[in-house]
Structure formats: C-alpha cells, structure tokens
Design a protein around this motif. Structure first.
Motif, PDB file in Angstrom:
ATOM      1  N   ALA A 261       0.685  -1.281   0.039  1.00  0.00           N
ATOM      2  CA  ALA A 261      -0.014  -0.183   0.089  1.00  0.00           C
ATOM      3  C   ALA A 261       0.747   1.231   0.143  1.00  0.00           C
ATOM      4  O   ALA A 261       0.620   2.390   0.800  1.00  0.00           O
ATOM      5  CB  ALA A 261      -0.813   0.065   1.117  1.00  0.00           C
ATOM      6  N   GLY A 262       1.819   1.336  -0.508  1.00  0.00           N
ATOM      7  CA  GLY A 262       2.893   2.584  -1.058  1.00  0.00           C
ATOM      8  C   GLY A 262       3.793   2.832   0.235  1.00  0.00           C
ATOM      9  O   GLY A 262       4.429   3.664   0.234  1.00  0.00           O
ATOM     10  N   SER A 263       3.875   1.734   1.214  1.00  0.00           N
ATOM     11  CA  SER A 263       4.696   2.056   2.197  1.00  0.00           C
ATOM     12  C   SER A 263       6.040   1.431   2.106  1.00  0.00           C
ATOM     13  O   SER A 263       6.960   1.781   2.789  1.00  0.00           O
ATOM     14  CB  SER A 263       4.214   1.349   3.571  1.00  0.00           C
ATOM     15  N   GLY A 264       6.343   0.799   0.847  1.00  0.00           N
ATOM     16  CA  GLY A 264       7.745   0.411   0.503  1.00  0.00           C
ATOM     17  C   GLY A 264       7.602  -0.271  -0.869  1.00  0.00           C
ATOM     18  O   GLY A 264       6.442   0.123  -1.803  1.00  0.00           O
ATOM     19  N   PRO A 265       8.496  -1.012  -1.484  1.00  0.00           N
ATOM     20  CA  PRO A 265       8.296  -1.644  -2.583  1.00  0.00           C
ATOM     21  C   PRO A 265       6.822  -2.390  -2.835  1.00  0.00           C
ATOM     22  O   PRO A 265       6.518  -2.806  -1.954  1.00  0.00           O
ATOM     23  CB  PRO A 265       9.412  -2.619  -2.707  1.00  0.00           C
ATOM     24  N   THR A 266       6.642  -2.380  -4.017  1.00  0.00           N
ATOM     25  CA  THR A 266       5.304  -3.045  -4.313  1.00  0.00           C
ATOM     26  C   THR A 266       5.377  -4.491  -4.312  1.00  0.00           C
ATOM     27  O   THR A 266       6.150  -5.153  -4.934  1.00  0.00           O
ATOM     28  CB  THR A 266       4.846  -2.603  -6.114  1.00  0.00           C
ATOM     29  N   VAL A 267       4.240  -5.039  -3.585  1.00  0.00           N
ATOM     30  CA  VAL A 267       4.268  -6.531  -2.973  1.00  0.00           C
ATOM     31  C   VAL A 267       2.861  -7.046  -3.636  1.00  0.00           C
ATOM     32  O   VAL A 267       2.090  -6.412  -3.156  1.00  0.00           O
ATOM     33  CB  VAL A 267       4.721  -6.711  -1.794  1.00  0.00           C
ATOM     34  N   MET A 268       2.789  -7.869  -4.669  1.00  0.00           N
ATOM     35  CA  MET A 268       1.621  -8.504  -4.892  1.00  0.00           C
ATOM     36  C   MET A 268       1.623  -9.907  -4.889  1.00  0.00           C
ATOM     37  O   MET A 268       2.761 -10.703  -4.830  1.00  0.00           O
ATOM     38  CB  MET A 268       1.294  -8.000  -6.461  1.00  0.00           C
ATOM     39  N   GLU A 269       0.378 -10.307  -4.663  1.00  0.00           N
ATOM     40  CA  GLU A 269       0.337 -11.760  -4.709  1.00  0.00           C
ATOM     41  C   GLU A 269      -0.710 -12.264  -5.977  1.00  0.00           C
ATOM     42  O   GLU A 269      -1.639 -11.667  -6.228  1.00  0.00           O
ATOM     43  CB  GLU A 269      -0.531 -12.374  -3.428  1.00  0.00           C
ATOM     44  N   TRP A 270      -0.264 -13.003  -6.993  1.00  0.00           N
ATOM     45  CA  TRP A 270      -0.534 -13.375  -8.122  1.00  0.00           C
ATOM     46  C   TRP A 270      -1.033 -14.824  -7.979  1.00  0.00           C
ATOM     47  O   TRP A 270      -0.419 -15.862  -7.818  1.00  0.00           O
ATOM     48  CB  TRP A 270       0.432 -13.487  -9.224  1.00  0.00           C
ATOM     49  N   GLU A 271      -2.487 -14.837  -8.172  1.00  0.00           N
ATOM     50  CA  GLU A 271      -3.180 -16.273  -7.974  1.00  0.00           C
ATOM     51  C   GLU A 271      -3.224 -17.003  -9.365  1.00  0.00           C
ATOM     52  O   GLU A 271      -3.182 -16.662 -10.204  1.00  0.00           O
ATOM     53  CB  GLU A 271      -4.648 -15.830  -7.535  1.00  0.00           C
ATOM     54  N   TYR A 272      -2.983 -18.377  -9.014  1.00  0.00           N
ATOM     55  CA  TYR A 272      -3.027 -19.237 -10.176  1.00  0.00           C
ATOM     56  C   TYR A 272      -3.766 -20.625  -9.587  1.00  0.00           C
ATOM     57  O   TYR A 272      -3.864 -20.849  -8.329  1.00  0.00           O
ATOM     58  CB  TYR A 272      -1.490 -19.785 -10.534  1.00  0.00           C
ATOM     59  N   LEU A 273      -4.067 -21.427 -10.551  1.00  0.00           N
ATOM     60  CA  LEU A 273      -4.649 -22.815 -10.359  1.00  0.00           C
ATOM     61  C   LEU A 273      -3.620 -23.843 -10.853  1.00  0.00           C
ATOM     62  O   LEU A 273      -3.308 -23.901 -11.756  1.00  0.00           O
ATOM     63  CB  LEU A 273      -6.085 -23.029 -11.000  1.00  0.00           C
ATOM     64  N   LEU A 274      -3.671 -24.685  -9.670  1.00  0.00           N
ATOM     65  CA  LEU A 274      -2.677 -25.670  -9.882  1.00  0.00           C
ATOM     66  C   LEU A 274      -3.635 -27.217 -10.130  1.00  0.00           C
ATOM     67  O   LEU A 274      -4.551 -27.345  -9.087  1.00  0.00           O
ATOM     68  CB  LEU A 274      -1.704 -26.103  -8.588  1.00  0.00           C
ATOM     69  N   PHE A 275      -3.845 -27.666 -11.305  1.00  0.00           N
ATOM     70  CA  PHE A 275      -4.531 -28.674 -11.573  1.00  0.00           C
ATOM     71  C   PHE A 275      -3.750 -29.902 -12.044  1.00  0.00           C
ATOM     72  O   PHE A 275      -3.059 -29.852 -12.961  1.00  0.00           O
ATOM     73  CB  PHE A 275      -5.570 -28.048 -12.771  1.00  0.00           C
ATOM     74  N   THR A 276      -4.223 -30.893 -11.431  1.00  0.00           N
ATOM     75  CA  THR A 276      -3.670 -32.233 -11.625  1.00  0.00           C
ATOM     76  C   THR A 276      -4.750 -33.443 -12.020  1.00  0.00           C
ATOM     77  O   THR A 276      -5.808 -33.302 -11.283  1.00  0.00           O
ATOM     78  CB  THR A 276      -2.564 -32.814 -10.541  1.00  0.00           C
ATOM     79  N   ALA A 277      -4.622 -34.353 -12.795  1.00  0.00           N
ATOM     80  CA  ALA A 277      -5.632 -35.446 -13.183  1.00  0.00           C
ATOM     81  C   ALA A 277      -4.675 -36.323 -13.617  1.00  0.00           C
ATOM     82  O   ALA A 277      -3.730 -36.524 -14.137  1.00  0.00           O
ATOM     83  CB  ALA A 277      -6.839 -34.939 -13.780  1.00  0.00           C
ATOM     84  N   ARG A 278      -5.614 -37.728 -13.636  1.00  0.00           N
ATOM     85  CA  ARG A 278      -4.991 -38.847 -14.400  1.00  0.00           C
ATOM     86  C   ARG A 278      -5.849 -39.026 -15.587  1.00  0.00           C
ATOM     87  O   ARG A 278      -7.141 -38.910 -15.465  1.00  0.00           O
ATOM     88  CB  ARG A 278      -5.035 -40.144 -13.390  1.00  0.00           C
ATOM     89  N   ARG A 279      -5.333 -39.527 -16.661  1.00  0.00           N
ATOM     90  CA  ARG A 279      -6.015 -39.844 -17.694  1.00  0.00           C
ATOM     91  C   ARG A 279      -6.804 -41.135 -17.449  1.00  0.00           C
ATOM     92  O   ARG A 279      -6.002 -42.329 -17.220  1.00  0.00           O
ATOM     93  CB  ARG A 279      -5.270 -39.985 -19.155  1.00  0.00           C
ATOM     94  N   ALA A 280      -8.167 -41.206 -17.685  1.00  0.00           N
ATOM     95  CA  ALA A 280      -8.694 -42.505 -17.691  1.00  0.00           C
ATOM     96  C   ALA A 280      -8.354 -43.652 -18.465  1.00  0.00           C
ATOM     97  O   ALA A 280      -7.875 -43.297 -19.559  1.00  0.00           O
ATOM     98  CB  ALA A 280     -10.230 -42.212 -17.704  1.00  0.00           C
ATOM     99  N   ASP A 281      -8.476 -44.699 -17.908  1.00  0.00           N
ATOM    100  CA  ASP A 281      -8.082 -46.074 -19.029  1.00  0.00           C
ATOM    101  C   ASP A 281      -9.420 -46.221 -19.308  1.00  0.00           C
ATOM    102  O   ASP A 281     -10.230 -46.865 -18.803  1.00  0.00           O
ATOM    103  CB  ASP A 281      -7.525 -47.016 -18.254  1.00  0.00           C
ATOM    104  N   PRO A 282      -9.421 -46.137 -20.666  1.00  0.00           N
ATOM    105  CA  PRO A 282     -10.885 -46.409 -21.451  1.00  0.00           C
ATOM    106  C   PRO A 282     -11.161 -48.139 -21.559  1.00  0.00           C
ATOM    107  O   PRO A 282     -12.361 -48.413 -21.583  1.00  0.00           O
ATOM    108  CB  PRO A 282     -10.753 -46.170 -22.939  1.00  0.00           C
ATOM    109  N   ALA A 283     -10.314 -48.911 -21.173  1.00  0.00           N
ATOM    110  CA  ALA A 283     -10.204 -50.424 -21.177  1.00  0.00           C
ATOM    111  C   ALA A 283     -10.898 -50.718 -19.855  1.00  0.00           C
ATOM    112  O   ALA A 283     -11.314 -52.017 -19.763  1.00  0.00           O
ATOM    113  CB  ALA A 283      -9.047 -50.939 -21.643  1.00  0.00           C
ATOM    114  N   THR A 284     -10.946 -49.872 -18.888  1.00  0.00           N
ATOM    115  CA  THR A 284     -11.329 -50.297 -17.580  1.00  0.00           C
ATOM    116  C   THR A 284     -12.771 -49.592 -17.359  1.00  0.00           C
ATOM    117  O   THR A 284     -13.200 -48.985 -17.697  1.00  0.00           O
ATOM    118  CB  THR A 284     -10.769 -50.024 -16.471  1.00  0.00           C
TER     119      THR A 284
END
Length: 284
Positions: A261-284
């Motif tokens: 908030a202007g009291s020093g160097p600019t500090v920001m938090e950049w939000e991201y989504l961490l998404f993981t999954a497994r590919r389904a096995d169509p044989a099962t």
C-alpha cells in the motif's frame, strides 16, 4: 471446401500472430525474474521422476521442462514460438541437462497417441485460443493412467485482471477464441477434460511478486517485455489519449493489488490454479 480453406487460412494467420506476440519483448526475462519457481512446483505436483516421458506444452523457455529434465525425466519441450525455444536450449545447456525442443501447436500436437507419461503446461496452454481443441490434445498424447498437470492464472487473480484490463484496448478476438484465464477456473477445466480424467485435484495458490519498486515500474516493465501488453500498446500507438488511459489503468491495477500500500516496494500476490488429473483408462 472453400469454407474449410478459409478457416484453415484464418487459423494459420492467428497462430502467426500469436508467434509474433510471444517473440516480441523479452518473455524469457519475465519467466526467469518473476515466476521462476512455478515450473518446478508443477513438476513436483505431477510426481515426475527418472525415466518418465514428459511433454511440456506451451513450454516457452522451459520453466517446467528444465526442472522435469533435472528430475531425470525424458522431456520434450513444445512451443509455438521458435525464439522462446532457442532461449530454452541455451538455458538447458547452462543447467547441464539434455532435452528435446520442438515447435508445436498446442491445438495440433505433432506426437502420437498415448506417447507420454506426463503432459504438463505452466502458464502456456492457457493461451491457446481454442480451449477444447487444446484440451483434447493434452488428453490424446497422454497414456492411460498418465498424469495431466496444468498451472494457469485465474480469472480473479492479478494476471487475469490484467488481461481483462487490456481487453477494451485490444482488437476484438477472432470467432471461437476464448479468454486465457478461463483455464484458471477449475469448473472450466473439468468441463474441457470431462470423464476422460480421474483423480482430479484443483488448488488455488499464489506467488508473491515483489520485484517492482512502484506500480509505475510494473507497468513499464510489462510494456517493454510482455508480448500481450506490447501488442495492445502497438494497436493504440496512433491514439495518445488511449495510450495514456491504458497507462493509468495498469498503474491503478497494480496499486489495488499492492499489499505494501505504498509503504515500500510494491508487493503483489498473483493467484494461479494448480490442476492435476490422471487420464482415465478406457479399457476399464
């Protein structure tokens, strides 16, 4: 047939434009200076280990591909922009790792079905304009039981807000193109992948960016180095009032997100989504 040819030509023109955007400025420095840790974080979340066959889609300069190679994986780094791949080759050599670099369109990957154990992308595939086509390719080249891992900026986070800020100043997107930050919406990604994946995890996280002394420093840095911002400024170069307005909007965006908030160097938090999954096995 004529309509198909027109569509193909329009797609080639769009991809050429994307290449030019990411080749402009200095994206390698943006990745290295602002978000160097994100690639390794994604590699760890995907459980990449020795001998794994890994594809990094939209690899850029190898922010995730190089950590994957350092983990002992057999890695292919694919990106639409040859200039980024060339920088990545040099960085990998300096890091002492060997991996393959391949020019590749995320919407039409030049790899065989089920060719990789892990398919990942760190703020890369999200910029492919046709989301379903890109998602289909991620699934296609991943083996059944393999891992798909994505790290994407969220619509609500700082980068998502920045892209929204640019939108009124940018030329209209081509028909069918979707906003990149939608990849940071877990419901959107689940819908893209559907029942072709299982074991989904979706975590919202933030990276702290404290490199900039002031909001104006942030604006000037991105005006010089970040392709999408450079492209929008070029589109308005003949209209000084719009350029001045965009200057103000980017500064205000950074000021709103400044934890200091202007009291020093600019500090920001950049939000991201961490998404993981497994590919389904169509044989099962």
């Amino acid at each position: 047939m004529a309509q198909q040819n027109d569509t193909a030509e329009a797609d080639r023109a769009l991809k050429a434009k994307h290449r030019a955007i990411w080749a402009s400025g200095d994206y390698p420095s943006v990745a290295a200076e602002l978000i160097p840790e994100l690639g390794a974080l994604l590699v760890e979340a995907c459980g990449v280990g020795p001998g794994d066959r890994v594809l990094d889609v939209g690899a850029g300069t190898g922010n995730a591909a190089i950590p994957a190679a350092l983990a002992g994986a057999d890695v292919v780094a694919g990106d639409l922009t040859p200039e980024l791949l060339e920088t990545g080759r040099r960085t990998a050599a300096e890091s002492g790792v060997d991996l393959r670099w391949r020019e590749a369109d995320a919407e039409a990957l030049p790899f065989a079905d089920a060719d990789f154990d892990t398919v990942l992308s760190c703020v890369g595939v999200m910029f492919a304009p046709h989301h379903q086509a890109a998602a289909d390719e991620l699934v296609r080249v991943c083996r059944p039981g393999g891992t798909i891992g994505l790290l994407s900026w969220t619509p609500e986070g700082f980068l998502g807000r920045m892209l929204t800020t640019l939108k009124p100043y940018a030329p209209p997107p081509p028909p069918g193109a979707q906003p990149a930050p939608l990849w940071g919406d877990p419901d959107h990604v689940r819908a893209l992948l559907g029942d072709r994946v299982t074991d989904v995890t979706a975590d919202r996280r933030t990276v702290v960016v404290d490199r900039f002394q002031t909001p104006e420093d942030f604006r000037d840095y991105f005006k010089e180095r970040y392709g999408p911002v450079i492209a929008v400024y070029r589109a308005n170069a003949d209209d000084p009032e719009r350029v001045a307005s965009l200057d103000r909007d980017l500064v205000e965006l950074a000021r709103r997100h400044d934890r200091a908030a202007g009291s020093g160097p600019t500090v920001m938090e950049w939000e991201y989504l961490l998404f993981t999954a497994r590919r389904a096995d169509p044989a099962t």
